[in-house]
Design a protein around this motif. Structure first.
Motif, PDB file in Angstrom:
ATOM      1  N   GLY A 125       0.804  -1.209   0.000  1.00 30.11           N
ATOM      2  CA  GLY A 125       0.000   0.000   0.000  1.00 30.11           C
ATOM      3  C   GLY A 125       0.833   1.252   0.000  1.00 30.11           C
ATOM      4  N   VAL A 126       0.368   2.241   0.752  1.00 36.31           N
ATOM      5  CA  VAL A 126       0.956   3.577   0.774  1.00 36.31           C
ATOM      6  C   VAL A 126       1.967   3.668   1.922  1.00 36.31           C
ATOM      7  N   ASP A 135      -5.825  -8.301  -4.111  1.00 38.74           N
ATOM      8  CA  ASP A 135      -5.691  -7.099  -4.942  1.00 38.74           C
ATOM      9  C   ASP A 135      -4.956  -6.028  -4.135  1.00 38.74           C
ATOM     10  N   ASP A 136      -3.627  -5.961  -4.313  1.00 40.76           N
ATOM     11  CA  ASP A 136      -2.822  -5.007  -3.547  1.00 40.76           C
ATOM     12  C   ASP A 136      -3.197  -3.558  -3.816  1.00 40.76           C
ATOM     13  N   SER A 137      -3.818  -3.266  -4.961  1.00 39.85           N
ATOM     14  CA  SER A 137      -4.201  -1.881  -5.259  1.00 39.85           C
ATOM     15  C   SER A 137      -5.286  -1.396  -4.296  1.00 39.85           C
ATOM     16  N   LEU A 138      -5.986  -2.313  -3.659  1.00 41.83           N
ATOM     17  CA  LEU A 138      -7.003  -1.954  -2.676  1.00 41.83           C
ATOM     18  C   LEU A 138      -6.402  -1.085  -1.574  1.00 41.83           C
ATOM     19  N   LEU A 148      -7.313   2.885  -0.697  1.00 40.53           N
ATOM     20  CA  LEU A 148      -7.834   3.243   0.625  1.00 40.53           C
ATOM     21  C   LEU A 148      -6.846   4.033   1.474  1.00 40.53           C
ATOM     22  N   GLY A 149      -5.641   4.244   0.961  1.00 40.52           N
ATOM     23  CA  GLY A 149      -4.634   4.995   1.709  1.00 40.52           C
ATOM     24  C   GLY A 149      -4.074   4.241   2.892  1.00 40.52           C
ATOM     25  N   ILE A 150      -4.002   2.915   2.770  1.00 32.44           N
ATOM     26  CA  ILE A 150      -3.559   2.057   3.872  1.00 32.44           C
ATOM     27  C   ILE A 150      -2.122   1.595   3.672  1.00 32.44           C
ATOM     28  N   ARG A 151      -1.405   1.563   4.746  1.00 31.32           N
ATOM     29  CA  ARG A 151      -0.084   0.923   4.811  1.00 31.32           C
ATOM     30  C   ARG A 151      -0.294  -0.385   5.558  1.00 31.32           C
ATOM     31  N   LEU A 152      -0.431  -1.486   4.822  1.00 32.95           N
ATOM     32  CA  LEU A 152      -0.676  -2.783   5.428  1.00 32.95           C
ATOM     33  C   LEU A 152       0.653  -3.417   5.824  1.00 32.95           C
ATOM     34  N   ILE A 153       0.716  -3.866   7.079  1.00 36.24           N
ATOM     35  CA  ILE A 153       1.935  -4.452   7.627  1.00 36.24           C
ATOM     36  C   ILE A 153       1.606  -5.859   8.110  1.00 36.24           C
TER      37      ILE A 153
END
Length: 134
Positions: free
Chosen positions: A18-19, A41-44, A48-53
């Motif tokens: 993500g971001v 879908d990594d573009s999700l 959404l402006g998420i930094r997924l960790i």
């Protein structure tokens, strides 16, 4: 993948999507999957402006085992990854076997968990008042 070294010298394998400066969300995977489990879908996350960790729990994937570990020990692993990434507050989401770890983090570090959610998380089989088969 990058790694975080815990205070006791273990290695935790970490991934992010993500971001990079987006809203941080820790996703605690189910059992026995690892850090690569996520929405396909990594573009999700970008939309959404998420930094997924995500990170592998001890003994899974690229993370060092921790013999005798308890669910509550996972709370300190989340904190170690967050510290290494410079994060003070963030959301935590656990699915299946990751659910108890998300709740443990929120209980152990209540000032850091701004949101916590679980999905299909198990309860301890011997929990008082729980009818496991109900």
């Amino acid at each position: 993948m990058h790694t975080v070294i815990t205070r006791d010298g273990r290695t935790l394998a970490v991934e992010q999507w993500g971001v990079p400066d987006g809203t941080p969300v820790f996703y605690l995977h189910g059992t026995p999957v690892g850090r690569l489990a996520r929405h396909p879908d990594d573009s999700l996350y970008t939309r959404l402006g998420i930094r997924l960790i995500t990170f592998d729990r001890p003994g899974l994937g690229g993370s060092t085992p921790l013999p005798g570990r308890r669910v509550v020990d996972g709370a300190d692993d989340v904190a170690a990854v967050a510290d290494a990434l410079g994060l003070d507050e963030f959301a935590v989401y656990g699915v299946s076997g990751g659910g108890p770890h998300a709740l443990a983090f929120a209980a152990r570090h209540p000032g850091r968990a701004v949101r916590v959610a679980t999905l299909a998380a198990p309860a301890p089989r011997d929990a008082e008042g729980l009818d496991w088969t109900a």
